[in-house]
Enzyme design. Structure first.
Site: not given
Ligand code: ADP
Length: 169
Positions: A29, A69, A105, A111, A122, A129, A132, A135, A146
């Site tokens: 991000k 999103y 993940r 998250t 993270r 949050v 973070n 993604h 995606e």
């Protein structure tokens, strides 16, 4: 007609390329890019053994982010999230490997960084949050959606991975 045939051919080629292995969509991000975390994050997925099949630096449009999103559009933070994701370039990537969606993940962490374990991206690199840093698709179905949203089929490269023999039984 030619376009349609080319699209079908590209999809068949992509499917053949991915074999039985899964793919996931990851994005560093804007805060991760600003904080020079791209190399560190890529290193973690490479070190694990996953295969990088696409990577690009993107200034995402509001339209793309709203679509990405879309499932969160009713949440109170949706507008803030779209603004945050458009506040600078993101590094969009596709990674491939056995069970890569779930494993990614786990490497990324919860998250909310307050709940992320140390050792996860993270857990190690962020606090709140709303900032973070990364993604990762949350299911195989989301990953397909995606990847198709962020990449053209011809941007996903098919290359021979010489380490597969040492990574998989
Ligand atoms: P994840 O990114 O772990 O899949 P979600 O899909 O639930 O999590 O949320 C998408 C993104 O929205 C999060 O990564 C985070 O950047 C942001 N977000 C989630 N919950 C909040 C919140 N309560 N306040 C602000 N931003 C949030």
């Amino acid at each position: 007609m030619i376009c349609l045939l080319l699209t079908i051919f590209a999809s068949l080629f992509a499917a053949a390329c991915s074999g039985v292995q899964e793919r996931t969509f990851l994005a560093v991000k804007p805060d991760g890019v600003q904080r020079r975390l791209v190399g560190e994050i890529v290193r973690r997925f490479e070190r694990k053994g996953f295969k990088l099949v696409a990577l690009k630096l993107v200034q995402a449009s509001e339209e793309l982010l709203r679509e990405h999103y879309a499932e969160l559009r009713e949440r109170p933070f949706y507008g803030r999230l779209v603004k945050y994701m458009g506040s600078g370039p993101v590094v969009a990537m596709v990674w491939q490997g056995l069970d890569v969606v779930r494993a990614s993940r786990a490497l990324i962490g919860a998250t909310d960084p307050a709940d992320s374990q140390p050792g996860t991206v993270r857990g190690d690199f962020c606090i709140e949050v709303g900032k973070n840093v990364i993604h990762g698709s949350d299911s195989v179905e989301s990953a397909r959606r995606e990847i198709a949203l962020w990449f053209q089929p011809n941007e996903l490269l098919c290359w021979e991975d010489n380490t597969e023999h040492w990574l998989y039984e």
